[in-house]
Design a protein around this motif. Structure first.
Motif, mmCIF file in Angstrom:
data_model
loop_
_atom_site.group_PDB
_atom_site.id
_atom_site.type_symbol
_atom_site.label_atom_id
_atom_site.label_comp_id
_atom_site.label_asym_id
_atom_site.label_seq_id
_atom_site.Cartn_x
_atom_site.Cartn_y
_atom_site.Cartn_z
ATOM 1 N N ALA A 1 2.942 7.269 1.336
ATOM 2 C CA ALA A 1 3.972 7.875 2.177
ATOM 3 C C ALA A 1 3.352 8.682 3.312
ATOM 4 O O ALA A 1 3.873 8.731 4.418
ATOM 5 C CB ALA A 1 4.883 8.754 1.338
ATOM 6 N N PHE B 1 7.677 6.713 0.316
ATOM 7 C CA PHE B 1 8.254 8.042 0.096
ATOM 8 C C PHE B 1 9.515 7.944 -0.754
ATOM 9 O O PHE B 1 9.754 8.774 -1.636
ATOM 10 C CB PHE B 1 8.559 8.794 1.394
ATOM 11 C CG PHE B 1 8.899 10.226 1.085
ATOM 12 C CD1 PHE B 1 7.895 11.134 0.777
ATOM 13 C CD2 PHE B 1 10.220 10.643 1.006
ATOM 14 C CE1 PHE B 1 8.197 12.432 0.407
ATOM 15 C CE2 PHE B 1 10.528 11.942 0.635
ATOM 16 C CZ PHE B 1 9.516 12.842 0.340
ATOM 17 N N HIS B 2 10.276 6.902 -0.503
ATOM 18 C CA HIS B 2 11.478 6.680 -1.304
ATOM 19 C C HIS B 2 11.103 6.593 -2.796
ATOM 20 O O HIS B 2 11.737 7.189 -3.664
ATOM 21 C CB HIS B 2 12.155 5.401 -0.832
ATOM 22 C CG HIS B 2 13.404 5.078 -1.581
ATOM 23 N ND1 HIS B 2 14.568 5.799 -1.424
ATOM 24 C CD2 HIS B 2 13.658 4.122 -2.511
ATOM 25 C CE1 HIS B 2 15.485 5.306 -2.234
ATOM 26 N NE2 HIS B 2 14.970 4.279 -2.901
ATOM 27 N N CYS B 3 10.032 5.861 -3.104
ATOM 28 C CA CYS B 3 9.570 5.725 -4.492
ATOM 29 C C CYS B 3 9.115 7.067 -5.046
ATOM 30 O O CYS B 3 9.449 7.436 -6.174
ATOM 31 C CB CYS B 3 8.425 4.722 -4.589
ATOM 32 S SG CYS B 3 8.978 3.036 -4.447
ATOM 33 N N ASP C 1 7.936 4.528 4.551
ATOM 34 C CA ASP C 1 9.300 4.881 4.123
ATOM 35 C C ASP C 1 9.552 4.460 2.675
ATOM 36 O O ASP C 1 10.061 5.230 1.870
ATOM 37 C CB ASP C 1 10.344 4.209 5.025
ATOM 38 C CG ASP C 1 10.446 4.887 6.393
ATOM 39 O OD1 ASP C 1 10.004 6.053 6.499
ATOM 40 O OD2 ASP C 1 10.942 4.245 7.337
ATOM 41 N N ASP C 2 9.183 3.208 2.382
ATOM 42 C CA ASP C 2 9.364 2.707 1.006
ATOM 43 C C ASP C 2 8.626 3.593 0.019
ATOM 44 O O ASP C 2 9.136 3.924 -1.052
ATOM 45 C CB ASP C 2 8.795 1.286 0.866
ATOM 46 C CG ASP C 2 9.634 0.263 1.604
ATOM 47 O OD1 ASP C 2 10.741 0.638 2.062
ATOM 48 O OD2 ASP C 2 9.176 -0.885 1.723
ATOM 49 N N GLN D 1 5.261 1.306 -6.580
ATOM 50 C CA GLN D 1 6.651 1.295 -7.047
ATOM 51 C C GLN D 1 6.842 2.096 -8.330
ATOM 52 O O GLN D 1 7.907 2.657 -8.561
ATOM 53 C CB GLN D 1 7.133 -0.153 -7.244
ATOM 54 C CG GLN D 1 7.433 -0.884 -5.936
ATOM 55 C CD GLN D 1 6.196 -1.212 -5.092
ATOM 56 O OE1 GLN D 1 5.065 -1.080 -5.561
ATOM 57 N NE2 GLN D 1 6.395 -1.636 -3.851
ATOM 58 N N SER E 1 7.485 1.105 7.781
ATOM 59 C CA SER E 1 8.424 0.849 6.684
ATOM 60 C C SER E 1 7.722 0.948 5.330
ATOM 61 O O SER E 1 8.335 1.316 4.331
ATOM 62 C CB SER E 1 9.135 -0.486 6.866
ATOM 63 O OG SER E 1 8.193 -1.509 7.013
ATOM 64 N N LYS F 1 6.065 11.743 9.898
ATOM 65 C CA LYS F 1 6.667 10.627 10.630
ATOM 66 C C LYS F 1 6.798 10.948 12.116
ATOM 67 O O LYS F 1 6.601 10.102 12.978
ATOM 68 C CB LYS F 1 8.049 10.305 10.048
ATOM 69 C CG LYS F 1 7.940 9.404 8.845
ATOM 70 C CD LYS F 1 9.246 9.107 8.159
ATOM 71 C CE LYS F 1 10.366 8.639 9.039
ATOM 72 N NZ LYS F 1 11.404 7.921 8.265
ATOM 73 N N ASP G 1 10.017 9.976 -4.147
ATOM 74 C CA ASP G 1 11.186 10.826 -4.298
ATOM 75 C C ASP G 1 11.947 10.469 -5.580
ATOM 76 O O ASP G 1 12.419 11.325 -6.305
ATOM 77 C CB ASP G 1 12.079 10.634 -3.067
ATOM 78 C CG ASP G 1 13.015 11.813 -2.866
ATOM 79 O OD1 ASP G 1 12.583 12.950 -3.157
ATOM 80 O OD2 ASP G 1 14.155 11.589 -2.441
ATOM 81 N N ARG G 2 12.031 9.177 -5.824
ATOM 82 C CA ARG G 2 12.740 8.695 -7.018
ATOM 83 C C ARG G 2 11.954 9.018 -8.289
ATOM 84 O O ARG G 2 12.510 9.472 -9.283
ATOM 85 C CB ARG G 2 12.937 7.177 -6.894
ATOM 86 C CG ARG G 2 13.568 6.510 -8.109
ATOM 87 C CD ARG G 2 13.861 5.025 -7.817
ATOM 88 N NE ARG G 2 12.717 4.279 -7.313
ATOM 89 C CZ ARG G 2 11.751 3.776 -8.100
ATOM 90 N NH1 ARG G 2 11.796 3.939 -9.411
ATOM 91 N NH2 ARG G 2 10.736 3.112 -7.569
ATOM 92 N N ALA H 1 9.377 16.395 1.046
ATOM 93 C CA ALA H 1 10.332 15.705 1.919
ATOM 94 C C ALA H 1 10.254 16.260 3.343
ATOM 95 O O ALA H 1 10.218 15.500 4.317
ATOM 96 C CB ALA H 1 11.752 15.838 1.376
#
Lengths: 442, 253
Positions: free
Chosen positions: A153, A36-38, A33-34, A143, A30, A19, A40-41, A12
């Motif tokens: 990411a 990295f969000h995935c 971002d998407d 995803q 974006s 970035k 992270d999840r 993170a």
């Protein structure tokens, strides 16, 4: 698991830094971002997930890998010493994922074939950004895939190959991915996008290697979009250092009557995982997935393939062969999906393993999901040792036991070698198989 | 050349050879005949050093050396050749590649320079003509997809290239039609010389019409129960092997 949390935190912080230091244009920012969000999840996969049941990546999770400094340099001598198949220009070199123009030689590319760095494409010019936004991240879905999410990411550089419709590129295009880890373990993330126009023909060799004893993680993602009637012959050669880890994801979509072949060669790396997913997205497509994997020491080689017959009248041929010595382990999982509409599908799959020691292991699993009713699908797996009768026959013809073994090992791989149309790769494998199997991990 | 004394051998728990005595001098052709299961192939295998055949007693001396102490490849380099009853198919190994490697191992062992690809091909073509073989077989994988006759010809072709001092033909005649048999025999005869010895192992007398032996031995239950000249083969053809059972005293003497 606590290590995963620590590891994700460290990524993170690095993501925030990337970035800041390497900003990208709107849609790509974006996408990052998407992704990295995935990541992270999802966190790194564990053996509790079915697709990772036999591949424990705890050793990868435990190492604090660092995304490399913006531009990687490498001495030419170090590059030349790496076990990469080379046959001259056009040749594009990437160090820890970043394009190195100094080490590259773009000569010999025919008109209508463009090879650019992803960073240059993203910076715009000549419609570069359009190509990226049209394809990037659409074929290699992140995803549900932590490694592909991690790669996306940290998107910054890579190779973008575009072949205009009807253009035939005769010489193989070499993409050399070198990882260099000193002093700290590096996170090297090669990224490739190949867009082959209608009726075009291209041959691409991606090879991966690295130097040194410090572990590194090479996390590669390649996306291939082949338009109608395109012919793409693709090679992945993984010859990572003994202490290195490699995870690759090859995602391909084929148009009508197009032909894609992939040859994945693995000979080096502590843990190597190759995923290949091909969607036969137009009628009359043809896909060949071949693989040869060599294991020794305590290496783990995992090949996961998915062929998705989405349309009628498509053929797929799949042949993977493994040669395992020492305490090495291999996993093969071959999934074939035949969708309801994909009538007249002809799919063949075979995985054969040659075990040279008592302690070598292979786990092999075909996975057929067939929803159409007028199809041909065959699969088979064999596991064997060197034939003692053949060994004696060769020794009775004056060959030493070692020569006889090597000749038979080479013979086991002969049909796969015969399909390799890049002489430099074949020569490298001949040498590897006839001289010795790679030693590693002990 | 070869001196076998009281050779005993078996496979696993099974005793197959119960004391073989046989002396082969340079230039001689010996036929070893016998019914199925008499130990013919075990004898050939023991001499060539086949895995799984365990020598439990006796001796075999080849050119003054203890043959049984040598690895199979060293026996081959010293000039012993076994033409297999069932030549092994080896997909992926080119016939010419194997034969060139084999020949050069033998030549290295003899202290002779290795042959390059051109010289090898010249020699190979010359020897192929002896056996009326198709050139294409050279570039096919070893025995892979060969007919029975092609496999046997290939064995004798290898013999002709490697020029051993002692060749053991293990049922080379089995499965051959008369034309192929004549061709194979002509190839073998072309290689006969005062320095080269042959042991022809066969069930039937048929091959011995064409490769005429100096001596014929009858192998039965792991022993040589009768030896004689070439006329013994004719006698066997007439009488078959049944009489061996009828004369247990002779058989076990």
């Amino acid at each position: 698991m606590p290590q995963i949390a620590i590891s994700a935190d460290s990524y993170a912080a690095q993501f925030a830094a990337v970035k800041r230091t390497a900003p990208l244009a709107g849609p790509l920012a974006s996408l990052r971002d998407d992704a990295f969000h995935c990541f992270d999840r999802l966190g790194f996969p564990t053996t509790r997930l079915e697709e990772w049941r036999f591949t424990n990546i705890a050793p990868i999770v435990e190492v604090p890998f660092q995304a490399p400094a913006a531009s990687g340099g490498l001495d030419r001598e170090v590059l030349d010493a790496l076990p990469l198949p080379r046959s001259g220009a056009p040749e594009f070199v990437f160090v820890n994922g970043s394009f190195s123009p100094d080490l590259s030689d773009p000569s010999g590319l025919p008109p209508g074939v463009r090879v650019r760095s992803l960073a240059a494409s993203a910076a715009g010019g000549a419609g570069g950004l359009d190509v990226l936004t049209a394809h990037l991240g659409r074929l290699a879905r992140f995803q549900n895939h932590a490694f592909t999410a991690l790669n996306t990411a940290f998107l910054r550089d890579g190779a973008v190959i575009e072949v205009d419709g009807g253009v035939v590129s005769e010489r193989p295009i070499h993409l050399l991915f070198a990882s260099s880890s000193a002093p700290a373990p590096v996170l090297s993330q090669p990224r490739v996008l190949i867009v082959a126009g209608a009726g075009s023909e291209v041959r691409i060799v991606e090879s991966h290697a690295g130097a040194g004893d410090v572990p590194y993680l090479s996390n590669a993602v390649t996306e291939v979009s082949a338009a109608d009637h395109a012919v793409v012959d693709h090679y992945t050669v993984v010859r990572q250092a003994d202490a290195a880890y490699h995870v690759g994801n090859l995602a391909v979509r084929l148009g009508r009557a197009s032909n894609f072949s992939s040859h994945t060669i693995t000979a080096g790396g502590a843990i190597v995982r190759n995923e290949a997913g091909v969607v036969l997205g137009g009628e009359g497509g043809e896909c060949t997935l071949n693989g040869l994997y060599l294991g020794n020491g305590r290496q783990l080689v995992d090949n996961q393939t998915t062929i998705d017959h989405a349309m009628p009248h498509c053929d797929s041929h799949e042949l993977y062969k493994g040669i395992l010595d020492g305490r090495s382990r291999a996993v093969f999982n071959g999934k074939i999906i035949v969708r309801l509409d994909a009538q007249k599908t002809d799919a063949k799959q075979s995985n054969k393993a040659l075990l040279l020691s008592e302690d070598a292991q292979i786990t092999t699993k075909p996975q057929l999901e067939i929803f159409a009713d007028d199809v041909k699908c065959t699969h088979g797996a064999t596991i064997g040792q060197l034939d003692p009768d053949a060994l004696f026959y060769l020794r009775s013809r004056a060959l030493s036991k070692a020569q006889a073994r090597q000749l038979l090992i080479h013979a086991f791989a002969a049909d796969l070698l015969g399909h390799i149309k890049v002489e430099a790769i074949r020569r490298g494998l001949d040498a590897l198989l006839l001289e010795r199997l790679p030693m590693s991990g002990e | 050349m070869l001196e076998i004394r009281d050779l005993q051998a078996g496979a696993g728990e099974r005793r197959i050879l119960n004391g073989i005595d046989l002396v082969v001098n340079p230039g001689e052709v010996h036929a070893v005949m016998g019914p199925n299961g008499s130990g013919k192939s075990t004898l050939a295998g023991a001499l060539a050093g086949r895995d799984g055949i365990e020598v439990t007693g006796g001796s075999a001396t080849f050119k003054g050396q203890d043959l049984l102490d040598l690895d199979p490849e060293v026996r081959a380099r010293e000039g012993l050749f076994l033409a297999f009853q069932y030549p092994v198919e080896i997909p992926g190994v080119n016939n010419a590649y194997l034969l060139k490697a084999a020949l050069n191992e033998v030549r290295k062992h003899r202290g002779e320079p290795e042959l390059d690809a051109m010289d090898f091909m010249t020699l190979a073509r010359k020897r192929m003509s002896l056996l009326d073989m198709d050139d294409a077989l050279l570039n096919r994988p070893v025995n892979d997809g060969f007919s029975g006759g092609e496999k046997k010809r290939n064995e004798i072709f290898q013999l002709a290239v490697l020029e051993p001092s002692l060749a053991i033909l293990d049922e080379t005649d089995s499965g051959l039609d008369i034309d192929a048999l004549k061709t194979v025999a002509a190839g073998v005869n072309a290689m006969r010389s005062p320095e080269r010895s042959l042991i022809v192992v066969t069930h039937y007398q048929r091959l011995l019409h064409y490769i005429v032996p100096d001596f014929v031995h009858v192998l039965y239950r792991g022993r040589i129960v009768k030896s004689g000249g070439k006329e013994l083969a004719l006698e066997l053809e007439e009488k078959g092997y049944g009489w061996l059972d009828a004369e247990p005293a002779a058989a076990t003497a």
